[in-house]
Design an enzyme around this catalytic site. Structure first.
Site, mmCIF file in Angstrom:
data_model
loop_
_atom_site.group_PDB
_atom_site.id
_atom_site.type_symbol
_atom_site.label_atom_id
_atom_site.label_comp_id
_atom_site.label_asym_id
_atom_site.label_seq_id
_atom_site.Cartn_x
_atom_site.Cartn_y
_atom_site.Cartn_z
ATOM 1 N N TYR A 142 -5.356 -1.100 -11.084
ATOM 2 C CA TYR A 142 -6.157 0.128 -11.208
ATOM 3 C C TYR A 142 -5.616 1.146 -10.214
ATOM 4 C CZ TYR A 142 -10.216 3.245 -11.096
ATOM 5 O OH TYR A 142 -11.046 4.332 -11.150
ATOM 6 N N ASP A 237 1.048 1.659 -4.463
ATOM 7 C CA ASP A 237 -0.338 2.084 -4.301
ATOM 8 C C ASP A 237 -0.983 1.231 -3.214
ATOM 9 O OD1 ASP A 237 -3.054 2.585 -4.495
ATOM 10 O OD2 ASP A 237 -3.079 2.636 -6.684
ATOM 11 N N LYS A 269 -9.250 5.516 1.315
ATOM 12 C CA LYS A 269 -10.252 4.645 1.912
ATOM 13 C C LYS A 269 -10.142 4.579 3.433
ATOM 14 C CE LYS A 269 -10.740 2.138 -2.419
ATOM 15 N NZ LYS A 269 -11.889 2.900 -2.899
#
Length: 435
Positions: A142, A237, A269
């Site tokens: 994702y 990522d 994050k």
């Protein structure tokens, strides 16, 4: 009716599903999600006053624990100076320099506001730099909710059993090649057929959205060598693993030792310290294709927001090697306790670990989990009773079997003992479950 039940009912009147991010709706585990009103250290507190040991940690950002005093102080000072200027500020480059200092191959950094925006920009940049159209992604990975990368995504998409998303056009989907993870032959075949038109391979450094799945030995290095051979870029990522799996993300556990760097990285994050910010970074010659130096346009009014920058600087400054040693110790202790409780209950399982992150998969001890098909093939029906037993005992787990577990620097022995005490009954509940 509890306060959380009332709040959830009210929320569903004004927000789709009552949430602003799908997994929060508890769709895969059932029940009413507790509405959180406070957090401190390793604990959350809901609207009914119940306290939970938190193993979600805001999906990673609470690296040092909730409401860490140094981050709070930095944020308060930044707020006193103003919330947003719409102009450059000194802290943007300071946070960028901290990211550069930890990651190999990061010469330039561009701040954005979300992980989705970071991966979207990285893909656009790769296409602009190479002049090619196709992007390779892996099933179960994702990379945010940009149209071209939602095919066979994990995380919330897997939780909801959706193969992609309505609203994504066939033309957009056709620009993405979706391959099975950890499959070298599939990569070689894709480049043999489409190599001249492949702009990039994008991969989670260690996938954490189909549960944690560890890349096979040398797999990320193989991706770097293959993309370089064919004139494509490797986008790593690290939105979830960045400065979480280790002080240098999951790249620090593989690429740093193996002597390779990605062409582009995406972060999120942890670098916001709990506030919304993200970034992409990479080689200067690639990054300088971004406007205002190059022809690839990207902009954002709140990119580099001064309050978020202050939080990120405080977070990375205080995320010392001692912090990562503590995270490793507590994560390993928790994995050991899970294994002991599950074995005592006769519960078949495996644990996948990426640095300090890990996840549990049911019914997978024989071969483990190496790709999305393995993750989907587990006995996922056991997770809901396990989850709710832990929740009833005051332990807040990810509300999906397809998510990673997180500990923080604030998870002391007292917090860990509460988790350990809750595990045996939860393991029994999972073992008793039927499909």
């Amino acid at each position: 009716m509890s306060n959380s039940e009332k709040l959830f009912a009210e929320a569903r009147e004004v927000m789709p599903g009552g949430v602003n991010s799908p997994v929060r709706a508890f769709g895969s585990v059932g029940g009413v999600p507790p509405f959180m009103v406070g957090a401190k250290g390793a604990y959350l507190r809901d609207a009914d006053g119940k306290e939970y040991v938190d193993l979600v940690c805001s999906w990673g950002p609470a690296l040092l624990g909730h409401a860490h005093p140094e981050i709070q102080a930095a944020v308060h000072a930044a707020v006193d100076r103003g919330l947003s200027f719409g102009a450059s500020t000194p802290d943007e480059a300071k946070l960028g320099a901290l990211i550069k200092s930890r990651m190999g191959g990061v010469d330039r950094v561009r701040m954005v506001s979300t992980g989705t925006e970071a991966t979207m920009t990285a893909v656009r940049l790769a296409r602009g730099y190479t002049g090619r159209d196709l992007v390779i992604k892996f099933s179960g990975c994702y990379h945010g909710h940009l149209d071209g990368l939602l095919a066979d995504a994990g995380s919330g998409v897997a939780t909801l059993a959706l193969p992609g998303s309505a609203g994504v056009t066939a033309a957009t989907a056709a620009e993405t090649l979706v391959l099975p993870y950890n499959d070298r032959s599939a990569i070689e075949a894709a480049f043999a057929e489409h190599g001249a038109n492949i702009a990039a391979v994008i991969t989670e450094s260690a996938p954490c959205n189909m549960g944690v799945v560890v890349p096979g030995d040398g797999f990320n290095k193989f991706l770097k060598e293959t993309t370089a051979k064919h004139g494509a870029l490797l986008i790593l990522d690290e939105v979830l693993t960045g400065f979480r799996a280790s002080s240098s993300g999951y790249w620090g556990l593989t690429g740093k030792e193996e002597g390779w760097n990605a062409d582009l990285y995406t972060f999120g994050k942890v670098i916001g310290g709990g506030l919304p910010t993200a970034a992409l970074g990479g080689r200067a010659e690639v990054m300088d294709y971004l406007a205002p130096l190059g022809p690839v346009y990207q902009a954002g009014t709140l990119s580099g927001n001064p309050v978020a920058m202050a939080a990120g600087i405080a977070q990375l400054t205080h995320a010392t090697e001692d912090v990562y040693a503590h995270l490793t110790k507590q994560s390993e202790a928790l994995q050991t306790a899970i294994t002991e409780s599950f074995n005592a209950a006769g519960l078949d399982h495996s644990i996948q670990r990426a640095g300090t992150l890990f996840s549990v998969a049911f019914g997978t001890s024989e071969k483990g989990v190496h790709n999305y098909a393995d993750a989907q093939g587990q006995e996922a029906f056991r997770y809901a009773p396990f989850f709710h037993s832990m929740l009833d005992s005051g332990i807040y787990l990810p509300p999906s079997v397809f998510e990673a577990w997180f500990v923080s620097a604030a998870h002391d022995d007292a917090a860990m003992e509460k988790i350990f005490a809750a595990l045996p009954a939860a393991a029994q509940a999972a073992a008793a479950a039927t499909a």
